[in-house]
Write a protein that holds these residues in place. Structure first.
Motif, PDB file in Angstrom:
ATOM      1  N   TRP A 240     -42.465  -5.083  31.305  1.00 24.37           N
ATOM      2  CA  TRP A 240     -42.418  -3.624  31.418  1.00 24.37           C
ATOM      3  C   TRP A 240     -43.790  -2.997  31.288  1.00 24.37           C
ATOM      4  O   TRP A 240     -44.030  -1.926  31.800  1.00 24.37           O
ATOM      5  CB  TRP A 240     -41.438  -3.002  30.428  1.00 24.37           C
ATOM      6  CG  TRP A 240     -41.761  -3.205  28.981  1.00 24.37           C
ATOM      7  CD1 TRP A 240     -41.258  -4.176  28.164  1.00 24.37           C
ATOM      8  CD2 TRP A 240     -42.651  -2.443  28.173  1.00 24.37           C
ATOM      9  NE1 TRP A 240     -41.785  -4.066  26.908  1.00 24.37           N
ATOM     10  CE2 TRP A 240     -42.639  -3.004  26.878  1.00 24.37           C
ATOM     11  CE3 TRP A 240     -43.461  -1.338  28.412  1.00 24.37           C
ATOM     12  CZ2 TRP A 240     -43.410  -2.495  25.840  1.00 24.37           C
ATOM     13  CZ3 TRP A 240     -44.222  -0.840  27.370  1.00 24.37           C
ATOM     14  CH2 TRP A 240     -44.186  -1.417  26.098  1.00 24.37           C
TER      15      TRP A 240
ATOM     16  N   GLN B 147     -46.401  -3.858  32.702  1.00 21.44           N
ATOM     17  CA  GLN B 147     -47.124  -3.892  33.965  1.00 21.44           C
ATOM     18  C   GLN B 147     -46.279  -3.461  35.152  1.00 21.44           C
ATOM     19  O   GLN B 147     -46.806  -3.287  36.227  1.00 21.44           O
ATOM     20  CB  GLN B 147     -47.596  -5.308  34.279  1.00 21.44           C
ATOM     21  CG  GLN B 147     -47.807  -6.180  33.128  1.00 21.44           C
ATOM     22  CD  GLN B 147     -48.091  -7.615  33.527  1.00 21.44           C
ATOM     23  OE1 GLN B 147     -48.455  -7.917  34.638  1.00 21.44           O
ATOM     24  NE2 GLN B 147     -47.928  -8.485  32.595  1.00 21.44           N
ATOM     25  N   GLY B 148     -44.984  -3.263  34.949  1.00 19.22           N
ATOM     26  CA  GLY B 148     -44.091  -3.156  36.085  1.00 19.22           C
ATOM     27  C   GLY B 148     -43.556  -1.799  36.435  1.00 19.22           C
ATOM     28  O   GLY B 148     -42.558  -1.712  37.136  1.00 19.22           O
ATOM     29  N   TYR B 149     -44.178  -0.722  36.002  1.00 12.58           N
ATOM     30  CA  TYR B 149     -43.654   0.594  36.307  1.00 12.58           C
ATOM     31  C   TYR B 149     -44.777   1.615  36.315  1.00 12.58           C
ATOM     32  O   TYR B 149     -45.889   1.352  35.882  1.00 12.58           O
ATOM     33  CB  TYR B 149     -42.591   1.019  35.286  1.00 12.58           C
ATOM     34  CG  TYR B 149     -43.149   1.245  33.900  1.00 12.58           C
ATOM     35  CD1 TYR B 149     -43.590   2.501  33.500  1.00 12.58           C
ATOM     36  CD2 TYR B 149     -43.253   0.201  32.990  1.00 12.58           C
ATOM     37  CE1 TYR B 149     -44.124   2.715  32.235  1.00 12.58           C
ATOM     38  CE2 TYR B 149     -43.770   0.405  31.722  1.00 12.58           C
ATOM     39  CZ  TYR B 149     -44.205   1.656  31.350  1.00 12.58           C
ATOM     40  OH  TYR B 149     -44.728   1.860  30.106  1.00 12.58           O
ATOM     41  N   THR B 150     -44.446   2.807  36.809  1.00 17.25           N
ATOM     42  CA  THR B 150     -45.347   3.950  36.758  1.00 17.25           C
ATOM     43  C   THR B 150     -44.663   5.018  35.919  1.00 17.25           C
ATOM     44  O   THR B 150     -43.472   5.283  36.106  1.00 17.25           O
ATOM     45  CB  THR B 150     -45.589   4.503  38.177  1.00 17.25           C
ATOM     46  OG1 THR B 150     -46.121   3.467  38.996  1.00 17.25           O
ATOM     47  CG2 THR B 150     -46.528   5.691  38.154  1.00 17.25           C
TER      48      THR B 150
ATOM     49  N   TYR C  61     -39.736   7.183  34.570  1.00 20.66           N
ATOM     50  CA  TYR C  61     -40.406   5.958  34.998  1.00 20.66           C
ATOM     51  C   TYR C  61     -39.953   5.573  36.402  1.00 20.66           C
ATOM     52  O   TYR C  61     -38.777   5.685  36.730  1.00 20.66           O
ATOM     53  CB  TYR C  61     -40.079   4.802  34.048  1.00 20.66           C
ATOM     54  CG  TYR C  61     -40.383   5.102  32.610  1.00 20.66           C
ATOM     55  CD1 TYR C  61     -41.692   5.084  32.122  1.00 20.66           C
ATOM     56  CD2 TYR C  61     -39.359   5.420  31.718  1.00 20.66           C
ATOM     57  CE1 TYR C  61     -41.972   5.361  30.802  1.00 20.66           C
ATOM     58  CE2 TYR C  61     -39.627   5.708  30.380  1.00 20.66           C
ATOM     59  CZ  TYR C  61     -40.935   5.674  29.935  1.00 20.66           C
ATOM     60  OH  TYR C  61     -41.208   5.963  28.621  1.00 20.66           O
TER      61      TYR C  61
ATOM     62  N   VAL D  36     -39.899   2.364  39.043  1.00 19.59           N
ATOM     63  CA  VAL D  36     -40.048   0.921  39.221  1.00 19.59           C
ATOM     64  C   VAL D  36     -39.820   0.648  40.697  1.00 19.59           C
ATOM     65  O   VAL D  36     -38.803   1.053  41.263  1.00 19.59           O
ATOM     66  CB  VAL D  36     -39.020   0.135  38.372  1.00 19.59           C
ATOM     67  CG1 VAL D  36     -39.160  -1.364  38.613  1.00 19.59           C
ATOM     68  CG2 VAL D  36     -39.153   0.480  36.902  1.00 19.59           C
ATOM     69  N   ASP D  37     -40.770  -0.019  41.327  1.00 22.04           N
ATOM     70  CA  ASP D  37     -40.581  -0.422  42.723  1.00 22.04           C
ATOM     71  C   ASP D  37     -40.998  -1.881  42.862  1.00 22.04           C
ATOM     72  O   ASP D  37     -41.457  -2.503  41.902  1.00 22.04           O
ATOM     73  CB  ASP D  37     -41.330   0.503  43.688  1.00 22.04           C
ATOM     74  CG  ASP D  37     -42.826   0.555  43.450  1.00 22.04           C
ATOM     75  OD1 ASP D  37     -43.415  -0.432  42.947  1.00 22.04           O
ATOM     76  OD2 ASP D  37     -43.432   1.590  43.772  1.00 22.04           O
TER      77      ASP D  37
ATOM     78  N   ARG E 236     -43.475  -3.229  44.323  1.00 17.84           N
ATOM     79  CA  ARG E 236     -44.905  -3.473  44.107  1.00 17.84           C
ATOM     80  C   ARG E 236     -45.238  -3.479  42.614  1.00 17.84           C
ATOM     81  O   ARG E 236     -45.859  -4.398  42.118  1.00 17.84           O
ATOM     82  CB  ARG E 236     -45.748  -2.430  44.830  1.00 17.84           C
ATOM     83  CG  ARG E 236     -47.247  -2.678  44.659  1.00 17.84           C
ATOM     84  CD  ARG E 236     -48.086  -1.675  45.383  1.00 17.84           C
ATOM     85  NE  ARG E 236     -47.790  -1.778  46.818  1.00 17.84           N
ATOM     86  CZ  ARG E 236     -48.114  -0.868  47.701  1.00 17.84           C
ATOM     87  NH1 ARG E 236     -48.749   0.212  47.343  1.00 17.84           N
ATOM     88  NH2 ARG E 236     -47.822  -1.022  48.971  1.00 17.84           N
ATOM     89  N   SER E 237     -44.816  -2.449  41.899  1.00 16.65           N
ATOM     90  CA  SER E 237     -45.150  -2.372  40.475  1.00 16.65           C
ATOM     91  C   SER E 237     -44.488  -3.497  39.683  1.00 16.65           C
ATOM     92  O   SER E 237     -45.073  -4.026  38.744  1.00 16.65           O
ATOM     93  CB  SER E 237     -44.765  -1.011  39.888  1.00 16.65           C
ATOM     94  OG  SER E 237     -43.360  -0.847  39.858  1.00 16.65           O
ATOM     95  N   ALA E 238     -43.277  -3.884  40.074  1.00 12.22           N
ATOM     96  CA  ALA E 238     -42.546  -4.940  39.370  1.00 12.22           C
ATOM     97  C   ALA E 238     -42.893  -6.330  39.887  1.00 12.22           C
ATOM     98  O   ALA E 238     -42.390  -7.320  39.383  1.00 12.22           O
ATOM     99  CB  ALA E 238     -41.050  -4.702  39.495  1.00 12.22           C
ATOM    100  N   GLN E 239     -43.734  -6.378  40.901  1.00 15.54           N
ATOM    101  CA  GLN E 239     -44.156  -7.636  41.526  1.00 15.54           C
ATOM    102  C   GLN E 239     -42.971  -8.382  42.139  1.00 15.54           C
ATOM    103  O   GLN E 239     -42.795  -9.578  41.942  1.00 15.54           O
ATOM    104  CB  GLN E 239     -44.914  -8.502  40.522  1.00 15.54           C
ATOM    105  CG  GLN E 239     -46.156  -7.818  40.005  1.00 15.54           C
ATOM    106  CD  GLN E 239     -46.888  -8.603  38.944  1.00 15.54           C
ATOM    107  OE1 GLN E 239     -46.506  -9.705  38.571  1.00 15.54           O
ATOM    108  NE2 GLN E 239     -47.958  -8.022  38.454  1.00 15.54           N
TER     109      GLN E 239
END
Length: 191
Positions: free
Chosen positions: A6, A8-11, A163, A165-166, A168-171
């Motif tokens: 989490w 690294q995986g969200y904006t 938040y 989560v896509d 790209r952000s979640a890899q």
């Protein structure tokens, strides 16, 4: 030291977006388009994941209407909702486009009438709902939510209006729900 997923995986949105659910619930808004193949891949995962959630989590769908084609398919979603057919029609719409390759058929009013006729709906009702006040209202509200969230691509998940989560952000699509789970745990701990 490895950061948790989490971290690294969200904006995080600088301005939260108003949610559509009760304040006691944690909203997970699925932003999608029927024409998006990644949304089609993610939807069965979301449906299975939703069944495992506690009562304080509520999933809502937000069809993205970024262009005229997507706006048309957002209307299709809201027609299915107005007819109380989402449980039966939601995945059927995805499958019509991505499995049966009949997306062009659904792009016309006659195609929509034929599609909803499978569920016993009269064509005149589909035509009436297409530009109805209710559908137009949903489209305007969705556009405002999308604008406020600054989401530019789908699929995306908006958790608690705070938040994003896509893939790209979640890899990757596979990690989107893992990141979402961790954000939900974080939100619960904050309440």
């Amino acid at each position: 030291m490895t950061l948790p997923v989490w971290a690294q995986g969200y904006t995080e949105l600088s301005q939260p977006v108003e949610t559509q659910v009760a304040s006691s619930k944690i909203e997970v808004a699925v932003i999608f388009s029927y024409t998006c193949p990644y949304c089609f891949q993610l939807e069965p995962l979301i449906q299975a994941w939703e069944l495992q959630q506690a009562e304080d989590v509520e999933v809502v769908h937000l069809p993205a209407a970024f262009n005229p084609t997507w706006q048309h398919f957002a209307r299709v979603y809201y027609i299915a909702e107005a007819l109380d057919l989402l449980d039966q029609a939601h995945m059927a719409i995805f499958e019509e486009i991505h499995v049966n390759n009949n997306g062009n058929s659904l792009a016309s009013m006659n195609g929509l009438k034929r599609f909803f006729a499978r569920f016993g709906v009269e064509g005149s009702e589909v035509e009436s709902l297409y530009s109805s006040f209710g559908v137009e209202s949903y489209l305007r509200a969705d556009f405002e939510r999308l604008r406020a969230s600054q989401i530019r691509a789908v699929p995306a998940l908006m958790i608690d209006g705070r938040y994003i989560v896509d893939g790209r952000s979640a890899q990757g699509l596979g990690n989107m729900l893992r990141v979402t789970d961790q954000l939900i745990s974080q939100i619960r701990a904050e309440r």
